[in-house]
Motif scaffolding. Sequence first.
Motif, mmCIF file in Angstrom:
data_model
loop_
_atom_site.group_PDB
_atom_site.id
_atom_site.type_symbol
_atom_site.label_atom_id
_atom_site.label_comp_id
_atom_site.label_asym_id
_atom_site.label_seq_id
_atom_site.Cartn_x
_atom_site.Cartn_y
_atom_site.Cartn_z
ATOM 1 N N LEU A 157 -4.141 3.468 6.048
ATOM 2 C CA LEU A 157 -4.725 2.380 5.261
ATOM 3 C C LEU A 157 -6.229 2.344 5.465
ATOM 4 O O LEU A 157 -6.701 2.224 6.585
ATOM 5 C CB LEU A 157 -4.107 1.046 5.688
ATOM 6 C CG LEU A 157 -4.550 -0.143 4.848
ATOM 7 C CD1 LEU A 157 -4.059 -0.016 3.407
ATOM 8 C CD2 LEU A 157 -4.072 -1.448 5.443
ATOM 9 N N THR A 186 0.819 -1.225 0.000
ATOM 10 C CA THR A 186 0.000 0.000 0.000
ATOM 11 C C THR A 186 0.846 1.266 0.000
ATOM 12 O O THR A 186 0.752 2.090 0.923
ATOM 13 C CB THR A 186 -0.954 0.038 1.215
ATOM 14 O OG1 THR A 186 -0.159 0.068 2.407
ATOM 15 C CG2 THR A 186 -1.860 -1.148 1.268
ATOM 16 N N VAL A 201 -2.986 3.982 -1.622
ATOM 17 C CA VAL A 201 -3.858 4.636 -0.629
ATOM 18 C C VAL A 201 -4.671 5.739 -1.305
ATOM 19 O O VAL A 201 -5.888 5.845 -1.102
ATOM 20 C CB VAL A 201 -3.020 5.214 0.536
ATOM 21 C CG1 VAL A 201 -3.896 6.073 1.448
ATOM 22 C CG2 VAL A 201 -2.374 4.089 1.335
#
Lengths: 414, 373
Positions: free
Chosen positions: B83, B24, B29
């Motif tokens: 996240l 990520t 994101v």
Amino acid sequence: MDFEVTYTEEQQRFRREVRAWLEANVAPSMLRTPTSAEDNYRRYLELRDLGRKLGAKGWLYPTAPAKYGGGGLDVDHAIILEEEVDRFDLSLPPYYDSGGRLGSASILVWGTEEQRQAFLPPIYRGEVRTWQLLTEPGAGSDLAGVRMTTAVRDGDGYVIRGQKIFVGSDNGTDRIWMIVNTDPKGKRHENLSWFMIDASLPGITMQPMELMGTGGEGGTDSGVKQTVFFDDVRVPAFALVGGENKGWTVATTHLELEHGGGGRIGRNRVWDRLLRYCQETKRDGVPLSQQQDVRDSLADIYIKTEVQRLFGLRNFYLTYARKPKSYEGPQLSYYRKTTGLWMTGAILEAVGPAALTTDPAWGAPSGFLETQQRNGIVSVHPGGTTDIQRVQMARRIGIGRSTREKAGTVHGAE
Amino acid sequence: MDLSLTESQEMLRTTARSFMQRETPVDVVVGLQKAESSLERDLWAKAARLGWLGIVLPAEYGGSGDSLSDAAVLYEELGRGPLPGPFFSSGVLGALTVLEAGTDEQRRRILPGVATGETVLTVAITEPNTSWGPGGITLAPQGRNGSFVLNGTKLFVSDATSATDLIVAVRTGDGPTDVSLLHVDAKARGVSTRRLPGFLSWQCEVSFDNVQVPATSLLGEAQRGWAALSRALERAIPILCAYIVGGCQAVYEKSVLYTQTRVQFGVPIGRFQRVQDHVVRLVNHLDSARWATWEALWKLDTGRPATASVHMAKAVASEAYLDVCNAAHEVHAGMGVLIEYGLPAHTQMSRTLFHYLGDPRWHKRRMADALEW
């Protein structure tokens, strides 16, 4: 993580021993608010006497090495001592001893063995009180700019000449821990030196400076500071600590501790009393602590004191666990100073004008709130202004300069 | 006294950080920000395999039985993203609510699926009145033929658009805390979820239109819902605070790096004390949030009274994240408001979590009550 010291049976026994000893040796009169200058001096002598008794037991500087007259105790025992002394609203040492605290730490790191043996035992045993002398009329925040006070080599000693300001507290001192210029033509940071000297040497005179703060032995909160004049004062070469023109290196230890790098444990004395005052004082028939606007103010004040406690605890842990530090020392100092200053307004808002008077009938008990109103402001400058603390933080975070500055060494020979 | 992480916590941190860096990065994101559902299937499955979704659950319910502090280490890392996904909604608040409120049979039925990720929970508490106390719970089910019928709206429900199961706080009596918890299938007829548009992250509206809920869906006992939810919140909130601390840490690191590399007037802007002041303000907030959070976690994990500390942690962390982002925007200027740079995801999250589960003022007042002033 563990935010608390876990005490062994032996340590609990030590606590009982300390508590019993303190109850037998701390006279209630030591805790009084002095009523006059003479009374202030008498109280000071009582506190010095307590200091000598603590020193004889190794409890004045509990973690200092025993071979130099310190307690040689581990941190857990030192915490117990500090907590027990704190119950009496006292600290270790129980009087203003900045040069003892910071000078001894610097001598442990930078002094020769002979110097440690000569200078440290009287400090650790409470036989002498020591003031630190750093600031000059032309060098406050810019400590490296010290130049008015000079020491010139002369035969087997040095001759000191010049002037220091914002020094000490009231009631005089036995020793002086000072930074001077030893090479007026030398490069910045390479022209300073530290001396540990006797305060009674010929040529040293003092003149009081009256400050906005209150309290004669309150250390940084003192209502009185001194201007100290040096008129060709002869000192032995032995008094020079850390080497000629090596003073800036020695200062890193001194300043790291002064800027909060050592950390602190213990409760906030203003908070406990403020809450009690608000619970006991009514406005319009309702305790202040039950009024929503006051409760909101109290919550903000409480949280700041809690965060300050946590920063102090963290620095204390980093120091004793010997973990690397960067900006944490000046951060604690910055937070403590700005919180104290902010709190003057917050308390004034919560409590009202009763916070401003020492009057026994209309003010808070023993004028403790009035003291905070003054000292919250006075405390902004000693040991480096809030702006200096921010500059220190930025350098250690690694912004603003090409190389990141390191925290000062605080651990010496043991 | 020991303010360092344990060896296994350090390992968990390393694992989580490398996972985040690999899976990520900022562009991922940023890319997720506009999705109606915060749940990204591939990420969710991987997180389940790593045991992250059952981290606060005891082994008997399919979890790993870790301490709250262990979970906080993980959530600090997730917060660095920040996240998205119903990690906290399902794996922490949802899981702990069922654990606190459910009968043993209900726990065994619901919780293993939470740990594997097949079941995605969210807890619906507040309503259009936006109160986080029991008084704000006004949605009252009608009893009909031994079952409940729900009509009304729950608001600011986190991640409801990705939830399979809803835990709904409902009013079942006139007493201040006469609240019960219902376990409702998110796909049941009459339930609709919608992500609220605007400057907030996966806060949803959940509407109930004649939703039939069987009597067996009552979690535990009637009227005991608020007490159970309070216990769950007390344990869940510090983990949300850890997520916030991670967010503050990431914003701090971004800001420091920017002051070191952005050159204006011929020097890195970190040379300017005005700019340094923003970074100082930022790190003071970060550390305030960090230590308030960790002390609360320590108290909970060691069985000490923690209520006041938990309220303080949420107040401090919420204020910190908001102003950390403000300071970062002052450092970054134009670059900071570019969506692709990643700071706006934090800024939006900081606003979202400022209010979620109670804003600073609310928690400070609860803290004062807990301290018995």
